[in-house]
Design a protein around this motif. Structure first.
Motif, PDB file in Angstrom:
ATOM      1  N   ILE A  84      15.435 -25.028  -3.551  1.00 17.63           N
ATOM      2  CA  ILE A  84      14.264 -25.189  -2.694  1.00 17.63           C
ATOM      3  C   ILE A  84      14.402 -24.262  -1.473  1.00 17.63           C
ATOM      4  CG2 ILE A  84      15.143 -27.140  -1.301  1.00 17.63           C
ATOM      5  CD1 ILE A  84      12.191 -28.316  -2.111  1.00 17.63           C
ATOM      6  N   ASP A  85      13.317 -23.619  -1.101  1.00 19.93           N
ATOM      7  CA  ASP A  85      13.282 -22.708   0.052  1.00 19.93           C
ATOM      8  C   ASP A  85      13.799 -21.296  -0.217  1.00 19.93           C
ATOM      9  OD1 ASP A  85      11.930 -23.860   2.016  1.00 19.93           O
ATOM     10  OD2 ASP A  85      13.611 -24.145   3.398  1.00 19.93           O
ATOM     11  N   ALA A  86      14.284 -21.031  -1.407  1.00 16.21           N
ATOM     12  CA  ALA A  86      14.814 -19.691  -1.686  1.00 16.21           C
ATOM     13  C   ALA A  86      13.679 -18.672  -1.809  1.00 16.21           C
ATOM     14  CB  ALA A  86      15.652 -19.707  -2.960  1.00 16.21           C
ATOM     15  N   GLY A  87      12.455 -19.184  -2.067  1.00 15.79           N
ATOM     16  CA  GLY A  87      11.314 -18.281  -2.148  1.00 15.79           C
ATOM     17  C   GLY A  87      10.648 -18.255  -3.513  1.00 15.79           C
ATOM     18  N   LYS A  88      10.794 -19.338  -4.265  1.00 17.22           N
ATOM     19  CA  LYS A  88      10.172 -19.387  -5.584  1.00 17.22           C
ATOM     20  C   LYS A  88       8.649 -19.302  -5.497  1.00 17.22           C
ATOM     21  CE  LYS A  88       9.260 -22.911  -8.325  1.00 17.22           C
ATOM     22  NZ  LYS A  88       9.366 -24.090  -9.167  1.00 17.22           N
ATOM     23  N   THR A 146       6.743 -18.147  -3.024  1.00 13.15           N
ATOM     24  CA  THR A 146       6.301 -16.834  -2.535  1.00 13.15           C
ATOM     25  C   THR A 146       6.427 -15.787  -3.648  1.00 13.15           C
ATOM     26  OG1 THR A 146       7.219 -17.544  -0.417  1.00 13.15           O
ATOM     27  CG2 THR A 146       6.515 -15.267  -0.569  1.00 13.15           C
ATOM     28  N   ASN A 183      16.486 -12.550  -3.048  1.00 13.79           N
ATOM     29  CA  ASN A 183      15.287 -12.498  -2.200  1.00 13.79           C
ATOM     30  C   ASN A 183      15.662 -12.520  -0.701  1.00 13.79           C
ATOM     31  OD1 ASN A 183      12.481 -12.593  -1.666  1.00 13.79           O
ATOM     32  ND2 ASN A 183      12.505 -14.824  -1.569  1.00 13.79           N
ATOM     33  N   LYS A 200      15.763 -10.814   5.867  1.00 11.58           N
ATOM     34  CA  LYS A 200      16.104 -11.896   6.796  1.00 11.58           C
ATOM     35  C   LYS A 200      17.449 -11.652   7.501  1.00 11.58           C
ATOM     36  CE  LYS A 200      16.655 -16.846   6.577  1.00 11.58           C
ATOM     37  NZ  LYS A 200      16.888 -17.977   5.674  1.00 11.58           N
ATOM     38  N   SER A 207      12.237  -8.527  -1.076  1.00 13.18           N
ATOM     39  CA  SER A 207      11.724  -9.498  -0.134  1.00 13.18           C
ATOM     40  C   SER A 207      10.321  -9.858  -0.590  1.00 13.18           C
ATOM     41  CB  SER A 207      11.677  -8.899   1.277  1.00 13.18           C
ATOM     42  OG  SER A 207      10.818  -9.693   2.084  1.00 13.18           O
ATOM     43  N   ALA A 208      10.196 -11.047  -1.156  1.00 13.98           N
ATOM     44  CA  ALA A 208       8.876 -11.456  -1.651  1.00 13.98           C
ATOM     45  C   ALA A 208       7.897 -11.525  -0.485  1.00 13.98           C
ATOM     46  CB  ALA A 208       8.982 -12.803  -2.361  1.00 13.98           C
ATOM     47  N   LEU A 209       8.389 -12.051   0.646  1.00 16.04           N
ATOM     48  CA  LEU A 209       7.510 -12.208   1.806  1.00 16.04           C
ATOM     49  C   LEU A 209       6.953 -10.869   2.271  1.00 16.04           C
ATOM     50  CD1 LEU A 209       6.475 -14.423   3.797  1.00 16.04           C
ATOM     51  CD2 LEU A 209       8.314 -13.704   5.325  1.00 16.04           C
TER      52      LEU A 209
END
Ligand code: GDP
Length: 417
Positions: free
Chosen positions: A21-25, A27, A143, A147, A268-270
């Protein structure tokens, strides 16, 4: 083989995206759906707002992004061949471990997303073990390279040490953290610098001199790892011959499908960096339905039958998720392993011992639903009208021998914190 026996399946990839959770799935999935969106030509979008608007609208409509299976199309960069990429939703939370296991059953490959500032986290480890149990080939996406604290090396080392797997880094980041500018493809020895925030303007160029030594070293390690799984490459390696890009891709693909090596990518997905290259890697390294072992079924006497991916074979389908839809009611998501499921026909639910009528059939795309008259071997979609089918049920032809597909019930859920 004729076309009837499913050569179209070479261009199919049924994949899941798995992560802590929060790894960026979410996004990463949204970006994939954006770049593969059929009615969204990325060339026509001029600013970042358009991407976000579309995603916001989708969120408000609350449908397809969370569909159990979304059908997307991807044309591999520089190839011109269109691929169908079905993205199967795998729940990310540890509470849904059994759900994760169920979805593992219907996918042929997975993208494991890691937060590069955190490395391999406990839940990622759990999902990785589940993928091992179900024999799912994987590529890893490191990902959040933008950051603070991001480290590609951390992810690579954790894959080796915490997961006990052999990482095969096929990319290298140009800069990390706020300085993350682009990605080098180690296999092709090409560099990609992102010149806008949408990730649509990508400048492809030679590997910058400052990275030349690093890339050369990583490439020889990659060739060495690939040679271990491919005899032809091993012979070339021993002779000191340099493999072509195609030979190297083929060997890495083989190693990935055999789960002996795990390609590692970064991005970086974001910030929209690396998602198109990730889609290219899905096509290059993850298997088509023809390259995974055929699913097995058992009849009442315990006899085993295999169901190879063949649209003209006997129907064998698995219901893997039931969803309630406000407009059309009960949606039963199915994967067709063999044969063809046609709307308006009858099927036999071998798990419930009931005959059921198939109503309409839908393929869920990122931004629309498509009604189809049939779903063929290798395809995924939703059936409207099945009243009794539940998660894990086997659907077969109405007149066929009564067989049950390999069970996806999990005897001992692995819940590990
Ligand atoms: P999920 O729980 O795995 O689905 O993760 P989400 O996609 O919801 O992302 C969790 C958080 O990480 C959100 O605040 C995202 O904006 C952020 N995030 C996702 N991808 C990236 C990335 O590439 N870089 C940075 N800096 N943040 C990201």
């Amino acid at each position: 083989m004729t076309t009837q026996t499913g050569t179209y399946l070479r261009y199919f990839r049924n994949i899941g995206i798995a992560a802590h959770i929060d790894a960026g799935k979410t996004t990463t999935t949204e970006r994939i759906l954006y770049y593969t969106g059929r009615t969204h030509n990325i060339g026509e979008v001029h600013d970042g707002a358009a991407t976000m608007d579309w995603m916001e609208q989708e969120r408000e409509r609350g449908i397809t992004i969370t569909a159990a299976a979304t059908t997307a199309k991807w044309t591999r960069s520089g190839e011109g061949q269109e691929y169908v990429v079905n993205i199967i939703d795998t729940p990310g939370h540890v509470d849904f471990t059994i759900e994760v296991e169920r979805s593992m059953r219907v996918l042929d490959g997975a993208v494991a997303v890691f937060d590069s500032s955190q490395g391999v986290e406990p839940q990622s480890e759990t999902v990785w073990r589940q993928a091992d149990r179900y024999g799912v080939p994987r590529i890893a996406f490191s990902n959040k390279m933008d950051k603070t604290g991001a480290s590609f090396e951390l992810v690579i080392n954790d894959i080796r040490e915490r997961l006990g797997a052999i990482p095969a880094p096929i990319q290298y980041p140009m800069g990390q953290e706020s300085d993350f500018k682009g990605i080098i493809d180690i296999v092709r020895q090409r560099a990609y610098t992102y010149t806008n925030d949408l990730g649509t303007d990508i400048d492809e160029h030679d590997v910058p001199a400052e990275y030349a030594d690093k890339v050369a070293e990583m490439r020889s390690q990659l060739i060495e790892a690939a040679a271990e799984v491919d005899e032809e490459l091993m012979l070339m390696y021993l002779e000191g011959e340099e493999p072509t890009v195609e030979q190297l891709v083929t060997a890495i693909r083989k190693g990935t499908i055999e789960k002996k090596i795990f390609p590692v990518l970064c991005g970086s997905a974001l910030k929209n960096k690396g998602v198109q290259l990730l889609l290219d890697a899905v096509v290059d390294y993850l298997p088509s339905p023809l390259e995974v072992p055929a699913i097995k079924g058992r009849d009442e006497d315990g006899n085993e039958t295999e169901f190879p991916a063949d649209p003209s074979g006997k129907l064998a389908a698995l219901a893997f998720k039931i969803m309630a839809d406000p407009y059309v009611g009960r949606l039963t998501f199915v994967r067709i392993y063999s044969g063809t499921l046609s709307s308006g026909t009858y099927v036999y639910n071998a798990s419930k011992g009931k005959r059921e009528r198939v109503g309409r059939l839908l393929k869920m795309h990122a931004n629309h639903r498509e009604e189809v008259s049939e779903l063929k071997a290798g395809e995924l979609g939703a059936v409207i009208g099945l009243k009794d089918a539940g998660t894990g049920n086997t659907l077969i032809g109405d007149d066929d021998d009564r067989v049950l597909l390999e069970s996806i019930d999990v005897p001992e859920p692995v819940i590990k914190l």
